[in-house]
Design a protein around this motif. Structure first.
Motif, short mmCIF file in Angstrom:
data_model
loop_
_atom_site.label_atom_id
_atom_site.label_comp_id
_atom_site.label_asym_id
_atom_site.label_seq_id
_atom_site.Cartn_x
_atom_site.Cartn_y
_atom_site.Cartn_z
N ASP A 131 42.10 85.64 11.21
CA ASP A 131 42.69 86.45 12.28
C ASP A 131 43.65 85.64 13.14
N GLU A 132 43.26 84.41 13.46
CA GLU A 132 44.12 83.55 14.27
C GLU A 132 45.41 83.19 13.51
N GLU A 145 37.46 84.67 11.70
CA GLU A 145 38.10 84.24 12.95
C GLU A 145 39.36 83.42 12.67
N GLU A 146 39.26 82.48 11.74
CA GLU A 146 40.42 81.64 11.43
C GLU A 146 41.53 82.44 10.74
N THR A 192 47.68 86.22 13.57
CA THR A 192 48.30 86.36 14.89
C THR A 192 49.54 85.48 15.01
N GLU A 193 49.43 84.25 14.54
CA GLU A 193 50.58 83.34 14.61
C GLU A 193 51.72 83.79 13.70
N GLU A 241 46.62 76.84 11.94
CA GLU A 241 45.58 77.84 11.71
C GLU A 241 45.27 77.98 10.23
#
Length: 105
Positions: A44-45, A41-42, A48-49, A88
């Motif tokens: 992926d985040e 999850e981290e 994204t950024e 992130e």
């Protein structure tokens, strides 16, 4: 070249994120599966950024070339995405630290 104080500041940021994670979710992961889900999850985040930085940079280049008439302050968007990406990635590091503590051999 990085500023000589960057490593220390990064470590401080990771420590802040780790402290927040421990406060919210406890000191250790109870299973590798949970740790893996949190890490994914981290990551992926963070991705994204970073994509936000890249896409905004492309818009910046198009704006400079006169190919687009975007009214948004693209540089501000790049900066916001970069700062969010830094945070992130600090969370990715914090998850790694927590995994090391959780599954010492």
């Amino acid at each position: 070249m990085f500023n000589p104080n960057s490593d220390q500041k990064v470590e401080e940021l990771v420590k802040l994120e780790l402290e927040q994670a421990v406060k919210q979710w406890g000191e250790k992961y109870h299973s590798v599966n949970i740790a893996d889900m949190v890490l994914q999850e981290e990551v992926d985040e963070a991705v994204t950024e970073v994509r936000g930085v890249k896409n905004s940079y492309i818009l910046w280049l198009e704006k400079l070339a006169g190919k687009t008439d975007i009214q948004t302050d693209v540089i501000e968007v790049i900066e916001i995405c970069a700062k969010n990406g830094i945070k992130e990635l600090a969370q990715v590091c914090a998850v790694c630290e927590k995994i090391k503590v959780s599954f010492k051999e």
